[in-house]
Design a protein around this motif. Structure first.
Motif, PDB file in Angstrom:
ATOM      1  N   GLY A  30      47.735  61.776  98.085  1.00  0.00           N
ATOM      2  CA  GLY A  30      48.065  61.054  96.875  1.00  0.00           C
ATOM      3  C   GLY A  30      48.410  59.611  97.155  1.00  0.00           C
ATOM      4  N   TYR A  31      48.904  58.959  96.150  1.00  0.00           N
ATOM      5  CA  TYR A  31      49.310  57.562  96.306  1.00  0.00           C
ATOM      6  C   TYR A  31      50.493  57.469  97.257  1.00  0.00           C
ATOM      7  CZ  TYR A  31      51.398  53.055  95.207  1.00  0.00           C
ATOM      8  OH  TYR A  31      51.956  51.810  95.297  1.00  0.00           O
ATOM      9  N   CYS A  32      50.429  56.500  98.174  1.00  0.00           N
ATOM     10  CA  CYS A  32      51.503  56.302  99.154  1.00  0.00           C
ATOM     11  C   CYS A  32      52.262  55.036  98.764  1.00  0.00           C
ATOM     12  CB  CYS A  32      50.918  56.176 100.550  1.00  0.00           C
ATOM     13  SG  CYS A  32      52.155  56.138 101.863  1.00  0.00           S
ATOM     14  N   PRO A  33      53.512  55.157  98.366  1.00  0.00           N
ATOM     15  CA  PRO A  33      54.250  54.000  97.854  1.00  0.00           C
ATOM     16  C   PRO A  33      54.652  53.005  98.933  1.00  0.00           C
ATOM     17  CG  PRO A  33      55.650  55.914  97.911  1.00  0.00           C
ATOM     18  CD  PRO A  33      54.282  56.388  98.267  1.00  0.00           C
ATOM     19  N   GLU A  34      54.997  51.821  98.499  1.00  0.00           N
ATOM     20  CA  GLU A  34      55.321  50.711  99.394  1.00  0.00           C
ATOM     21  C   GLU A  34      56.400  51.055 100.407  1.00  0.00           C
ATOM     22  OE1 GLU A  34      56.716  47.455  97.112  1.00  0.00           O
ATOM     23  OE2 GLU A  34      57.287  46.242  98.847  1.00  0.00           O
ATOM     24  N   TYR A  35      57.453  51.720  99.956  1.00  0.00           N
ATOM     25  CA  TYR A  35      58.602  51.945 100.831  1.00  0.00           C
ATOM     26  C   TYR A  35      58.309  52.887 101.989  1.00  0.00           C
ATOM     27  CZ  TYR A  35      59.194  56.149  97.962  1.00  0.00           C
ATOM     28  OH  TYR A  35      58.990  57.327  97.294  1.00  0.00           O
ATOM     29  N   GLU A  36      57.183  53.588 101.933  1.00  0.00           N
ATOM     30  CA  GLU A  36      56.837  54.520 103.007  1.00  0.00           C
ATOM     31  C   GLU A  36      56.214  53.814 104.207  1.00  0.00           C
ATOM     32  OE1 GLU A  36      57.619  57.515 103.306  1.00  0.00           O
ATOM     33  OE2 GLU A  36      57.964  58.350 101.314  1.00  0.00           O
ATOM     34  N   TYR A  37      55.682  52.622 104.023  1.00  0.00           N
ATOM     35  CA  TYR A  37      54.952  51.951 105.095  1.00  0.00           C
ATOM     36  C   TYR A  37      55.910  51.220 106.043  1.00  0.00           C
ATOM     37  CZ  TYR A  37      50.594  52.789 102.567  1.00  0.00           C
ATOM     38  OH  TYR A  37      49.515  53.373 101.957  1.00  0.00           O
ATOM     39  N   ASN A  38      55.593  51.255 107.324  1.00  0.00           N
ATOM     40  CA  ASN A  38      56.428  50.624 108.339  1.00  0.00           C
ATOM     41  C   ASN A  38      55.821  49.357 108.937  1.00  0.00           C
ATOM     42  OD1 ASN A  38      58.628  52.624 108.494  1.00  0.00           O
ATOM     43  ND2 ASN A  38      56.969  53.997 109.109  1.00  0.00           N
ATOM     44  N   SER A  39      54.552  49.136 108.711  1.00  0.00           N
ATOM     45  CA  SER A  39      53.877  47.977 109.297  1.00  0.00           C
ATOM     46  C   SER A  39      53.160  47.207 108.200  1.00  0.00           C
ATOM     47  CB  SER A  39      52.868  48.428 110.356  1.00  0.00           C
ATOM     48  OG  SER A  39      53.520  49.136 111.394  1.00  0.00           O
ATOM     49  N   TRP A  40      53.336  45.880 108.218  1.00  0.00           N
ATOM     50  CA  TRP A  40      52.772  45.017 107.183  1.00  0.00           C
ATOM     51  C   TRP A  40      52.138  43.779 107.807  1.00  0.00           C
ATOM     52  CZ3 TRP A  40      52.862  46.088 101.937  1.00  0.00           C
ATOM     53  CH2 TRP A  40      53.630  47.189 101.568  1.00  0.00           C
ATOM     54  N   GLY A  41      51.080  43.313 107.159  1.00  0.00           N
ATOM     55  CA  GLY A  41      50.498  42.047 107.545  1.00  0.00           C
ATOM     56  C   GLY A  41      51.202  40.894 106.844  1.00  0.00           C
ATOM     57  N   GLN A  42      50.739  39.679 107.123  1.00  0.00           N
ATOM     58  CA  GLN A  42      51.385  38.488 106.575  1.00  0.00           C
ATOM     59  C   GLN A  42      50.841  38.111 105.201  1.00  0.00           C
ATOM     60  OE1 GLN A  42      48.833  38.377 108.553  1.00  0.00           O
ATOM     61  NE2 GLN A  42      47.505  36.846 107.601  1.00  0.00           N
ATOM     62  N   GLY A  43      49.725  38.693 104.824  1.00  0.00           N
ATOM     63  CA  GLY A  43      49.165  38.465 103.501  1.00  0.00           C
ATOM     64  C   GLY A  43      48.050  37.434 103.495  1.00  0.00           C
ATOM     65  N   THR A  44      47.201  37.533 102.482  1.00  0.00           N
ATOM     66  CA  THR A  44      46.137  36.568 102.250  1.00  0.00           C
ATOM     67  C   THR A  44      46.067  36.304 100.747  1.00  0.00           C
ATOM     68  OG1 THR A  44      43.805  36.045 102.683  1.00  0.00           O
ATOM     69  CG2 THR A  44      44.300  38.324 102.118  1.00  0.00           C
ATOM     70  N   GLN A  45      45.943  35.033 100.377  1.00  0.00           N
ATOM     71  CA  GLN A  45      46.011  34.650  98.978  1.00  0.00           C
ATOM     72  C   GLN A  45      44.654  34.790  98.297  1.00  0.00           C
ATOM     73  OE1 GLN A  45      48.701  33.687  97.071  1.00  0.00           O
ATOM     74  NE2 GLN A  45      47.302  33.591  95.312  1.00  0.00           N
ATOM     75  N   VAL A  46      44.683  35.388  97.120  1.00  0.00           N
ATOM     76  CA  VAL A  46      43.498  35.488  96.266  1.00  0.00           C
ATOM     77  C   VAL A  46      43.807  34.790  94.951  1.00  0.00           C
ATOM     78  CG1 VAL A  46      42.004  37.054  94.977  1.00  0.00           C
ATOM     79  CG2 VAL A  46      42.676  37.616  97.323  1.00  0.00           C
ATOM     80  N   THR A  47      42.964  33.846  94.576  1.00  0.00           N
ATOM     81  CA  THR A  47      43.134  33.122  93.325  1.00  0.00           C
ATOM     82  C   THR A  47      41.849  33.226  92.511  1.00  0.00           C
ATOM     83  OG1 THR A  47      44.654  31.565  94.381  1.00  0.00           O
ATOM     84  CG2 THR A  47      43.703  30.914  92.267  1.00  0.00           C
ATOM     85  N   VAL A  48      41.973  33.725  91.299  1.00  0.00           N
ATOM     86  CA  VAL A  48      40.819  33.904  90.422  1.00  0.00           C
ATOM     87  C   VAL A  48      41.001  33.008  89.207  1.00  0.00           C
ATOM     88  CG1 VAL A  48      39.391  35.546  89.165  1.00  0.00           C
ATOM     89  CG2 VAL A  48      40.646  36.285  91.211  1.00  0.00           C
ATOM     90  N   SER A  49      40.044  32.132  88.989  1.00  0.00           N
ATOM     91  CA  SER A  49      40.128  31.211  87.855  1.00  0.00           C
ATOM     92  C   SER A  49      39.204  31.679  86.733  1.00  0.00           C
ATOM     93  CB  SER A  49      39.758  29.798  88.294  1.00  0.00           C
ATOM     94  OG  SER A  49      38.452  29.780  88.836  1.00  0.00           O
ATOM     95  N   SER A  50      39.610  31.371  85.516  1.00  0.00           N
ATOM     96  CA  SER A  50      38.819  31.802  84.351  1.00  0.00           C
ATOM     97  C   SER A  50      37.747  30.802  84.010  1.00  0.00           C
ATOM     98  CB  SER A  50      39.746  32.011  83.157  1.00  0.00           C
ATOM     99  OG  SER A  50      40.458  30.817  82.880  1.00  0.00           O
TER     100      SER A  50
END
Length: 126
Positions: free
Chosen positions: A106-126
């Motif tokens: 099933g869906y695994c919620p955020e609080y269950e994860y122990n390892s995270w990346g630094q993120g990448t930005q996505v910007t969508v313009s209309s």
């Protein structure tokens, strides 16, 4: 602890596509589950997609179902998020996550994860 590095973000017009990558410093098969999350300015982080290493089961947030696809390449030790038909409301910082010991289906919620990346930005313009 595993190192996760996201890439592939950028700016795109509505209706366009992007493919995010999450490169792992460890075998991707060593994590039972992988997730993609996103956080828009002023909002809480939300789950986008989940994939289980065994069996390849996937789960998606209703807001992205039919437009986003999560996949896992164990040869490249990379997890992907293919994003099609992007909308302005998809604009956010996107994070990948691994090592959720207690998720088994099933869906695994955020609080269950122990390892995270630094993120990448996505910007969508209309």
């Amino acid at each position: 602890q595993v190192q996760l590095v996201e890439s592939g973000g950028g700016s795109v017009q509505a209706g366009g596509s992007l493919r995010l990558s999450c490169a792992s410093s460890r075998y991707t098969s060593s994590s039972n589950v992988w997730g993609w999350f996103r956080q828009a300015p002023g909002k809480e982080r939300e789950g986008v997609a989940t994939i289980y290493s065994v069996g390849g089961r996937t789960y998606y947030a209703n807001s992205v179902k039919g437009r986003f696809t999560i996949s896992q390449d164990n040869y490249k030790n990379t997890v992907y998020l293919q994003m099609d038909d992007l909308k302005p409301e998809d604009t956010a910082m996107y994070y990948c996550a691994a090592d959720a010991t207690y998720c088994s289906g099933g869906y695994c919620p955020e609080y269950e994860y122990n390892s995270w990346g630094q993120g990448t930005q996505v910007t969508v313009s209309s």
